[in-house]
Design a protein around this motif. Structure first.
Motif, PDB file in Angstrom:
ATOM      1  N   LEU A 181       0.829  -1.203   0.000  1.00 60.92           N
ATOM      2  CA  LEU A 181       0.000   0.000   0.000  1.00 60.92           C
ATOM      3  C   LEU A 181       0.861   1.249   0.000  1.00 60.92           C
ATOM      4  CD1 LEU A 181      -2.662  -1.097   2.645  1.00 60.92           C
ATOM      5  CD2 LEU A 181      -3.003  -0.905   0.188  1.00 60.92           C
ATOM      6  N   ARG A 182       0.339   2.299  -0.606  1.00 62.64           N
ATOM      7  CA  ARG A 182       1.017   3.592  -0.589  1.00 62.64           C
ATOM      8  C   ARG A 182       0.263   4.563   0.313  1.00 62.64           C
ATOM      9  NH1 ARG A 182       2.534   4.672  -6.997  1.00 62.64           N
ATOM     10  NH2 ARG A 182       3.827   2.790  -7.280  1.00 62.64           N
ATOM     11  N   ASN A 183       0.987   5.601   0.722  1.00 62.78           N
ATOM     12  CA  ASN A 183       0.344   6.627   1.541  1.00 62.78           C
ATOM     13  C   ASN A 183      -0.778   7.308   0.762  1.00 62.78           C
ATOM     14  OD1 ASN A 183       2.146   6.061   3.559  1.00 62.78           O
ATOM     15  ND2 ASN A 183       3.487   7.783   3.133  1.00 62.78           N
ATOM     16  N   ARG A 184      -1.899   7.507   1.400  1.00 62.27           N
ATOM     17  CA  ARG A 184      -3.016   8.239   0.809  1.00 62.27           C
ATOM     18  C   ARG A 184      -3.082   9.603   1.490  1.00 62.27           C
ATOM     19  NH1 ARG A 184      -7.194   5.093  -1.841  1.00 62.27           N
ATOM     20  NH2 ARG A 184      -6.495   2.936  -2.082  1.00 62.27           N
ATOM     21  N   THR A 185      -2.634  10.611   0.761  1.00 64.02           N
ATOM     22  CA  THR A 185      -2.469  11.931   1.352  1.00 64.02           C
ATOM     23  C   THR A 185      -3.772  12.486   1.900  1.00 64.02           C
ATOM     24  OG1 THR A 185      -0.659  12.367  -0.197  1.00 64.02           O
ATOM     25  CG2 THR A 185      -1.609  14.259   0.944  1.00 64.02           C
ATOM     26  N   LEU A 186      -4.856  12.315   1.161  1.00 60.73           N
ATOM     27  CA  LEU A 186      -6.131  12.881   1.604  1.00 60.73           C
ATOM     28  C   LEU A 186      -6.621  12.202   2.875  1.00 60.73           C
ATOM     29  CD1 LEU A 186      -8.068  13.406  -1.760  1.00 60.73           C
ATOM     30  CD2 LEU A 186      -6.950  15.121  -0.317  1.00 60.73           C
ATOM     31  N   LEU A 187      -6.460  10.875   2.960  1.00 63.43           N
ATOM     32  CA  LEU A 187      -6.904  10.156   4.144  1.00 63.43           C
ATOM     33  C   LEU A 187      -6.081  10.564   5.368  1.00 63.43           C
ATOM     34  CD1 LEU A 187      -8.749   8.050   5.367  1.00 63.43           C
ATOM     35  CD2 LEU A 187      -7.148   6.271   4.621  1.00 63.43           C
ATOM     36  N   VAL A 188      -4.779  10.659   5.192  1.00 60.79           N
ATOM     37  CA  VAL A 188      -3.922  11.096   6.298  1.00 60.79           C
ATOM     38  C   VAL A 188      -4.266  12.523   6.713  1.00 60.79           C
ATOM     39  CG1 VAL A 188      -1.542  11.581   6.989  1.00 60.79           C
ATOM     40  CG2 VAL A 188      -2.057   9.535   5.649  1.00 60.79           C
ATOM     41  N   ALA A 189      -4.487  13.380   5.716  1.00 62.88           N
ATOM     42  CA  ALA A 189      -4.831  14.771   6.012  1.00 62.88           C
ATOM     43  C   ALA A 189      -6.142  14.869   6.787  1.00 62.88           C
ATOM     44  CB  ALA A 189      -4.920  15.579   4.719  1.00 62.88           C
ATOM     45  N   ALA A 190      -7.105  14.015   6.444  1.00 53.53           N
ATOM     46  CA  ALA A 190      -8.392  14.035   7.154  1.00 53.53           C
ATOM     47  C   ALA A 190      -8.214  13.639   8.616  1.00 53.53           C
ATOM     48  CB  ALA A 190      -9.378  13.101   6.468  1.00 53.53           C
TER      49      ALA A 190
END
Length: 324
Positions: free
Chosen positions: A282-291
């Motif tokens: 898996l790769r980092n999901r920027t939007l999910l982390v930001a949320a």
């Protein structure tokens, strides 16, 4: 005379924020790299549990401020009438917060005692095991393997598990268990369980963390051996061997193993882990982390506002007049 803005929104938001966090826990555990997901879940659980306890404490204090007896015990340092006039929270809400906070504090204290006791027992058992090597092989036809935290931590593998796997799979098994010890996964599990005890709404975060630490160990093993499919096969074979040989019912409560949180009839969400290993990392999901980060920042802001508003109410009650 101005009204103190106490708890119009901030303190109640602190009680509501665990709801979206609980809803997002499993998707977060499935869609983010397990190391990052474990850290976010653990930090999030601790922050949200602390913030909700703070909110309950603020509401409880506003209820206690209304009793003249407490004002007299404080040598008349505050006015119960002024506190009641400027506090928008009802007395019933404040008294309910007192009861819930007492229950949460008791549950958290009990969980803390249990975790400290189990970790101490695990450390003592690890220290009493024969030999000085990290790996301890026990004569037992039941297929078992787990990491036991301690100083030093030990990896316990039964002869039944060794017989069920070939030599290359032994390497995977040991890499998985070493990851548990190296990254102190038992601490992540302990912190999220403590947070869930203080606020039951956070239980999905604790259960997801128990899954993500296993996924983290799986990925560490995959990196060590360089073959994700081999790790998937090993996890699957270990689960089948444990089911076939019916591993013993008692395993130290602090142990973490290739089958997840141990229970004889429920070896853990192994199929999900195997499926994850059979797909690319898996790769980092920027939007999910930001949320998630935004939710934690909003929690911090609301906690600051609730504390500041409580201070304003205490100041009003102490002086008997409002600031101009």
């Amino acid at each position: 005379m101005t009204e103190a803005p106490l708890m119009h929104f901030a303190v109640y938001l602190l009680l509501l924020f665990p709801v979206p966090a609980a809803w997002a826990a499993r998707p977060l555990g499935e869609r983010l790299p397990p190391r990052l997901a474990t850290w976010l879940l653990t930090v999030g659980a601790v922050v949200l549990a602390s913030a909700s306890s703070l909110a309950l404490g603020v509401l409880a204090i506003t209820a206690l401020l209304r009793f003249p007896l407490l004002a007299r015990l404080a040598d008349g340092r505050w006015s119960a009438q002024v506190a009641q006039h400027h506090d928008p929270a009802s007395l019933s809400v404040g008294l309910l917060a007192c009861a819930v906070l007492a229950a949460a504090a008791t549950a958290a204290a009990v969980m803390l005692w249990r975790r400290v006791r189990t970790l101490a027992a695990a450390a003592a058992e690890a220290a009493c095991m024969p030999g000085h090597e990290q790996l301890v092989v026990v004569e037992d036809p039941a297929a078992e393997a787990y990491a036991l935290p301690g100083l030093p931590g030990r990896i316990v593998v039964s002869t039944g598990m060794l017989d069920a796997l070939d030599s290359s799979e032994h390497e995977v098994l040991l890499a998985h268990e070493r990851a548990h010890l190296t990254h102190h996964h038992y601490l992540f599990v302990a912190f999220t369980q403590l947070a869930a005890a203080a606020n039951p709404l956070l239980r999905p975060l604790a259960s997801t963390t128990s899954y993500t630490v296993e996924r983290w160990a799986d990925e560490s093993a995959a990196t060590a051996v360089g073959d994700r499919r081999q790790v998937a096969r090993t996890v699957g074979k270990a689960a089948l061997a444990a089911k076939r040989t019916r591993a013993r019912g008692w395993i130290p409560a602090a142990a973490l193993g290739v089958l997840g949180r141990f229970a004889p009839t429920e070896p853990g969400p192994v199929p999900r882990r195997v499926a994850a290993l059979l797909t690319p990392p898996l790769r980092n999901r920027t939007l999910l982390v930001a949320a998630i980060v935004a939710l934690l920042l909003a929690t911090a802001v609301c906690a600051f506002e609730a504390t500041r508003d409580l201070e304003a109410l205490l100041d009003l009650a102490r002086h008997g007049v409002a600031r101009r």
